[in-house]
Every structure is written in C-alpha cells, then in structure tokens.
Design a protein around this motif. Structure first.
Motif, mmCIF file in Angstrom:
data_model
loop_
_atom_site.group_PDB
_atom_site.id
_atom_site.type_symbol
_atom_site.label_atom_id
_atom_site.label_comp_id
_atom_site.label_asym_id
_atom_site.label_seq_id
_atom_site.Cartn_x
_atom_site.Cartn_y
_atom_site.Cartn_z
ATOM 1 N N THR A 160 0.833 -1.184 0.000
ATOM 2 C CA THR A 160 0.000 0.000 0.000
ATOM 3 C C THR A 160 0.875 1.243 0.000
ATOM 4 O O THR A 160 1.877 1.285 0.681
ATOM 5 C CB THR A 160 -0.877 -0.005 1.269
ATOM 6 N N ARG A 173 -4.827 6.932 -2.765
ATOM 7 C CA ARG A 173 -4.270 5.777 -2.054
ATOM 8 C C ARG A 173 -4.145 4.632 -3.040
ATOM 9 O O ARG A 173 -5.070 4.336 -3.780
ATOM 10 C CB ARG A 173 -5.171 5.372 -0.885
ATOM 11 N N LEU A 212 -7.039 -1.953 2.791
ATOM 12 C CA LEU A 212 -7.720 -0.656 2.873
ATOM 13 C C LEU A 212 -7.455 0.021 4.214
ATOM 14 O O LEU A 212 -7.208 1.234 4.265
ATOM 15 C CB LEU A 212 -9.222 -0.827 2.647
ATOM 16 N N LEU A 238 -9.024 5.739 -4.920
ATOM 17 C CA LEU A 238 -8.339 4.475 -4.651
ATOM 18 C C LEU A 238 -7.839 3.920 -5.972
ATOM 19 O O LEU A 238 -8.616 3.770 -6.924
ATOM 20 C CB LEU A 238 -9.293 3.462 -4.009
ATOM 21 N N ILE A 248 -15.665 8.226 -3.007
ATOM 22 C CA ILE A 248 -14.454 7.661 -3.604
ATOM 23 C C ILE A 248 -14.597 7.471 -5.109
ATOM 24 O O ILE A 248 -15.671 7.204 -5.619
ATOM 25 C CB ILE A 248 -14.059 6.310 -2.955
ATOM 26 N N VAL A 266 -12.662 4.995 -7.924
ATOM 27 C CA VAL A 266 -11.876 3.761 -7.912
ATOM 28 C C VAL A 266 -11.293 3.540 -9.297
ATOM 29 O O VAL A 266 -12.021 3.529 -10.296
ATOM 30 C CB VAL A 266 -12.729 2.530 -7.501
#
Length: 169
Positions: free
Chosen positions: A2, A72, A89, A121, A148, A150
C-alpha cells in the motif's frame, strides 16, 4: 503493498539517460478518463498487456490532474481474500488502532473512513480480484456516504474478476 503515489523520480524508465514520458493519444485518453472518473466519483478500469505503460500512465496523469487529491494505492497479489482487501484498505487509509475483528465492524469502519472526505483508490494488479471482491469494492463505493473514485489496473490477458473459483464480470 500500500502506498500513496510514488515520486516521479521512481517511475519506470525515469533513471534511463534521456528518457521521458511521451504524450500519446492513449495517454491523453487516459488523462481525460481519469479526470472524468475522479470528478464523478466513479469507477474505471485501465487495462492492457504487461509492460504497456498502464502504471506509468495512471501515476503520471494523477500527479498532473489532481495534485491535491487524496490518492491511495493498493497493489494486490495472487488471490487475495476479502479479509486481505479489508486489511489493505485499513493500511492504505492509515486508520488508527487495530483492525476490527468482525467483518460488519470492519465494513462500518471502512465506510465511515471513506465518507470522511473525497479520495481516489488506485487498485493495481486488479486481475487478482475475484468477482466477489469486485462486488465488495462496489459495495463500499456504492454506499451513499462514501466519496471515492476507484481506478482498477489489470493485465489485458487476465481481466477483472477472474480470480480462482469465480466467474468473470
């Protein structure tokens, strides 16, 4: 693994003398699609063969497009489980304390964190996610409170949702 976006100096081929990113139609299309996806807080998939430049394209475009965006990145490996995705996560969002023991508590914590402010993300090597795990990501994204976008990366040959024991999307 991550992380936030890595520094430009660590991009693939950046250390080669004279190397630079060339703006192609594909890169421009990726930039436009990423901008639209982030603005709409939607989902998209960037796919192509191994070594075709998916990671470089997404990373460079995100750096340029959204310098203030909370991005992230999670890189998946062979056949992750829902538990693995939850823990990745938890780590990516830099949540304090220990991860919850029970799935419902974990999901509530993740949805609360994803609702706190807008973020993107980036899910790299998403071809390892089974259709059940893609549904899990959709479940988090689809919550009315979460904010979010994605971005899935996957190899063209493998595709999304083809983890062992799952049907393709």
């Amino acid at each position: 693994m991550t992380s936030h976006l890595p520094p430009a100096a660590t991009d693939q081929y950046a250390s080669l003398p004279g190397a630079r990113l060339v703006t192609t139609r594909a890169l421009l299309a990726a930039r436009e699609n990423l901008a639209d996806t982030i603005k709409a807080r939607a989902m998209m998939c960037v796919h192509g063969g191994a070594g075709f430049g998916k990671t470089v394209a997404v990373t460079s475009c995100l750096r340029e497009l959204e310098p203030g965006e909370d991005i992230r990145r999670i890189t998946f490996h062979a056949r992750p489980t829902t538990r693995t995705v939850r823990h990745e996560l938890f780590t990516a969002l830099e949540l304090p304390g220990q991860p919850p023991r029970y799935a419902s508590e974990f999901d509530d914590l993740l949805k609360t964190a994803l609702a706190a402010h807008s973020r993107t993300l980036v899910l790299d090597e998403a071809q390892w996610l089974s259709s059940d795990l893609l549904e899990y990501v959709r479940y988090l994204w689809d919550d009315p409170a979460t904010q979010i976008a994605v971005i899935f990366h996957c190899d063209l040959d493998d595709g999304l949702g083809r983890g062992e024991g799952s049907d393709s999307w």
